[in-house]
Design a protein around this motif. Structure first.
Motif, PDB file in Angstrom:
ATOM      1  N   TYR A 283       0.705  -1.148   0.125  1.00  0.00           N
ATOM      2  CA  TYR A 283       0.101   0.096   0.076  1.00  0.00           C
ATOM      3  C   TYR A 283       0.784   1.380   0.083  1.00  0.00           C
ATOM      4  O   TYR A 283       0.553   2.313  -0.625  1.00  0.00           O
ATOM      5  CB  TYR A 283      -0.834  -0.171   1.193  1.00  0.00           C
ATOM      6  N   ASP A 284       1.931   1.259   0.723  1.00  0.00           N
ATOM      7  CA  ASP A 284       2.833   2.265   0.806  1.00  0.00           C
ATOM      8  C   ASP A 284       3.346   2.721  -0.583  1.00  0.00           C
ATOM      9  O   ASP A 284       3.746   3.870  -0.762  1.00  0.00           O
ATOM     10  CB  ASP A 284       3.952   2.074   1.610  1.00  0.00           C
ATOM     11  N   ARG A 287       0.250   3.748  -2.931  1.00  0.00           N
ATOM     12  CA  ARG A 287      -0.962   4.867  -2.401  1.00  0.00           C
ATOM     13  C   ARG A 287      -1.203   6.045  -3.062  1.00  0.00           C
ATOM     14  O   ARG A 287      -0.150   6.651  -3.373  1.00  0.00           O
ATOM     15  CB  ARG A 287      -0.598   5.245  -0.965  1.00  0.00           C
ATOM     16  N   PRO A 290      -0.662  10.039  -0.617  1.00  0.00           N
ATOM     17  CA  PRO A 290       0.247   9.707   0.955  1.00  0.00           C
ATOM     18  C   PRO A 290       0.069  10.859   1.793  1.00  0.00           C
ATOM     19  O   PRO A 290       0.468  10.451   3.145  1.00  0.00           O
ATOM     20  CB  PRO A 290       1.641   9.451   0.256  1.00  0.00           C
ATOM     21  N   SER A 294      -3.185   7.638   6.972  1.00  0.00           N
ATOM     22  CA  SER A 294      -3.260   6.511   6.558  1.00  0.00           C
ATOM     23  C   SER A 294      -4.269   5.667   7.199  1.00  0.00           C
ATOM     24  O   SER A 294      -4.545   5.591   8.313  1.00  0.00           O
ATOM     25  CB  SER A 294      -1.947   5.749   6.664  1.00  0.00           C
ATOM     26  N   ASP A 296      -4.099   2.740   7.186  1.00  0.00           N
ATOM     27  CA  ASP A 296      -3.663   1.249   7.843  1.00  0.00           C
ATOM     28  C   ASP A 296      -3.319   1.690   9.480  1.00  0.00           C
ATOM     29  O   ASP A 296      -2.440   2.677   9.648  1.00  0.00           O
ATOM     30  CB  ASP A 296      -2.233   1.163   7.252  1.00  0.00           C
ATOM     31  N   ASP A 440      -8.451   6.630  -1.394  1.00  0.00           N
ATOM     32  CA  ASP A 440      -7.409   6.091  -0.886  1.00  0.00           C
ATOM     33  C   ASP A 440      -7.916   4.714  -0.083  1.00  0.00           C
ATOM     34  O   ASP A 440      -7.094   3.755   0.016  1.00  0.00           O
ATOM     35  CB  ASP A 440      -6.755   7.159   0.232  1.00  0.00           C
ATOM     36  N   ARG A 444      -6.909   0.709  -1.017  1.00  0.00           N
ATOM     37  CA  ARG A 444      -6.192  -0.404   0.098  1.00  0.00           C
ATOM     38  C   ARG A 444      -7.563  -1.600   0.015  1.00  0.00           C
ATOM     39  O   ARG A 444      -6.998  -2.669   0.082  1.00  0.00           O
ATOM     40  CB  ARG A 444      -6.175   0.213   1.176  1.00  0.00           C
TER      41      ARG A 444
END
Length: 610
Positions: A283-284, A287, A290, A294, A296, A440, A444
């Protein structure tokens, strides 16, 4: 004694005598149709249900003891009990075949139908060989380690060591080392045993009138041409997957330059997962925004000193907030929630129904991260299903089909991952949610849900052809990679040969667990989610829907769960969604904003792979 009581007593006595006769005569084959008394069938089934619970509980405990402590002693006990239960089960099926169910009521007829499903090995030597092979394959998988080159003595297990490298490393060569090392460690030894496993599964299938084991696996879905239906469903979601693939490939090319083709398949070791089945660990890299907070939650969980037990209690609280059942006290005492340091275990997360009372458990080497936070809800969904259909006769204590069982926890998790719910849990800040936040978040989610679909589709495509003899042992590995490239658009990063057995690197191959259930689950969970959101009277896009604390949603879900397998899955689907078929419209609706965005991002790019 009154006359009517005497009549009833004599009738019951005649039934008991008939049961004893059936039991005593099991060695003598008789033609189907010799017993057409439905009252007798009901009494026989009731007796069987009681005995079957005891027998299955004994085996469930033996399996649990072995998987949580892989000693030779526990292996011997498990295989001994398995052999005893096999002999008993063979006799039960012989008795069941003595009943002519043609004119029985629907419920009794269905109980016999489910009781007689599946294959059956009838030779003791074959049963022993089969148990030895399956135990050995699982042992190879669970105990394998990959060692660094000399002079280092560092040897890594799959969980958490190698999986952590695949998830966290961005070094091309280190990823390749872990990817290849795992396949070299488990593939060849499992591959030597696998043709024997296939042979025995096919013998068992043909003993019960099936062409091969693929027919047995498809039998669970109770629909003609189910394979063709699956093909159609995959075609419907393929455009979304291909656009996700093109976007991710371009981002990986930016990262790894000429090691990733702009138009070809993606090297399988670069997608953040040992099997490239889900891509959320990169994902990083991919993405789109950014600078946003996040989605996450792993760093937040660790900063807040989350514990494994806390993760399970949060999941339990979600189920009870819907008015569903919480995990019983025995769950918390008997489950294995973290990896023990003093023994070998099978770390692959799994839920276990011990068949007796409310004894349900989870076996999992849990880590404090987003992925396992999700997995905890998935596995607890199995346990909730077990508890909900507990009042059914044992033969009905199963999911409406295998995909339903996998979908329950994932349906709950579709609410758990929303910003609304995570904000309530203090894991996100709960600020304004913009269109960019949507993209975003959905990207994910797509790395988990959409990326998985072709993987979930192709594994049993491969195995069905293996069982059918279309794919032979010398072609096992080449066909595996042919299908992975065809459906997933990925390729092996180094040359693989017939001496390799890369399918064996995935737990569900040595364990013999059918896999199409996950493909089915990843579609129907969105249908379930959409239906539960309607029950809650949610307004807005379904990817923002959170059913936490909705008793209306819980009532609808619980009604379906309590059915177990007492009716065909189409009836269970109708109970919760009002539909009678698997439909891709819900998953497409969920990801529609992302799909439109991906098409814009991919303008001028190659969609697909050479």
């Amino acid at each position: 004694m009154e006359t009517w009581k005497m009549t009833v007593w004599l009738f019951v006595l005649s039934i008991i005598c008939s049961i004893n006769y059936v039991s005593a005569d099991i060695e003598n084959e008789v033609e189907d149709g010799s017993i057409d008394n439905e009252v007798l069938a009901k009494v026989w089934l009731a007796e069987l249900n009681t005995r079957l619970i005891e027998k299955n509980n004994e085996l469930a405990i033996a399996n649990w003891n072995y998987e949580t402590n892989m000693t030779d002693h526990n292996s011997i006990i498990m295989n001994t009990i398995s052999l005893e239960l096999h002999d008993w089960d063979t006799e039960v099926k012989k008795r069941a075949r003595k009943f002519n169910t043609e004119n029985f009521s629907y419920k009794i007829k269905r109980m016999f139908q489910l009781l007689l499903q599946g294959g059956e090995l009838r030779d003791d030597q074959q049963v022993r060989r089969y148990n030895a092979i399956t135990t050995e394959m699982l042992s190879i998988f669970a105990q394998a380690k990959v060692c660094r080159d000399p002079p280092s003595t560092e040897c890594l297990s799959l969980e958490p060591d190698l999986e952590s490298i695949m998830a966290d490393s961005r070094d091309y060569d280190e990823l390749l080392w872990a990817w290849k090392g795992w396949r070299d460690a488990v593939g060849p030894p499992i591959g030597e045993l696998y043709p024997q496993y296939v042979e025995l599964r096919n013998i068992a299938a043909r003993n019960t009138g099936h062409n091969d084991e693929s027919d047995v696996w498809l039998e669970n879905y109770e629909e003609e041409d189910f394979e063709a239906i699956l093909d159609e469903l995959f075609e419907e979601i393929k455009p979304l997957y291909r656009h996700l693939h093109a976007y991710v490939r371009r981002k990986l090319q930016d990262r790894y330059q000429d090691r990733v083709s702009a138009t070809g398949p993606i090297p399988a070791h670069l997608l953040g997962n040992m099997w490239a089945q889900q891509w959320d660990n990169i994902y990083d890299i991919v993405r789109p925004f950014p600078d946003l907070e996040s989605v996450d939650i792993t760093p937040n969980m660790r900063e807040q000193d989350y514990t494994v037990l806390q993760m399970f209690h949060i999941a339990n609280n979600f189920f009870t907030s819907l008015g569903l059942r919480g995990m019983p006290s025995s769950f918390w005492k008997k489950s294995m929630l973290v990896k023990p340091r003093d023994r070998e275990v099978i770390c692959h997360g799994s839920a276990h129904d011990m068949q007796k009372g409310n004894d349900v458990r989870i076996k999992m080497c849990t880590q404090i991260d987003y992925d396992d936070f999700y997995t905890v809800h998935h596995e607890m969904g199995h346990c909730e299903y077990y508890l909900q259909y507990r009042d059914q006769p044992l033969v009905f204590r199963a999911g409406a089909n295998h995909g339903f069982h996998e979908a329950v926890g994932d349906t709950i998790a579709l609410s758990v991952v929303t910003s609304d719910y995570l904000s309530k849990m203090g894991l996100l800040d709960g600020g304004e949610f913009t269109k960019n936040h949507d993209i975003d978040f959905l990207l994910r989610q797509a790395l988990v849900k959409v990326a998985f679909l072709p993987f979930g589709f192709m594994i049993d495509k491969w195995r069905w052809d293996v069982f059918r003899g279309i794919t032979t042992p010398e072609n096992y590995n080449s066909k595996w990679w042919e299908l992975r490239t065809k459906y997933q658009g990925i390729e092996a990063p180094v040359e693989r040969t017939a001496a390799d057995f890369d399918p064996g690197a995935k737990y569900h191959i040595p364990s013999g667990t059918p896999y199409i259930r996950y493909f089915v689950s990843f579609l129907i969970q969105f249908q379930f989610h959409e239906a539960l959101c309607k029950a809650k009277h949610h307004e807005g896009p379904i990817h923002r829907c959170n059913i936490y604390q909705s008793k209306e949603a819980g009532d609808k879900l619980g009604a379906m769960l309590r059915m177990g397998a007492s009716r065909p899955w189409q009836d269970a689907m109708q109970e919760i969604t009002g539909q009678r078929r698997i439909d891709t419209s819900a998953i497409k609706s969920y990801f529609e904003p992302l799909f439109e965005w991906l098409k814009e991002q991919n303008e001028g790019e190659t969609i697909g792979w050479e």
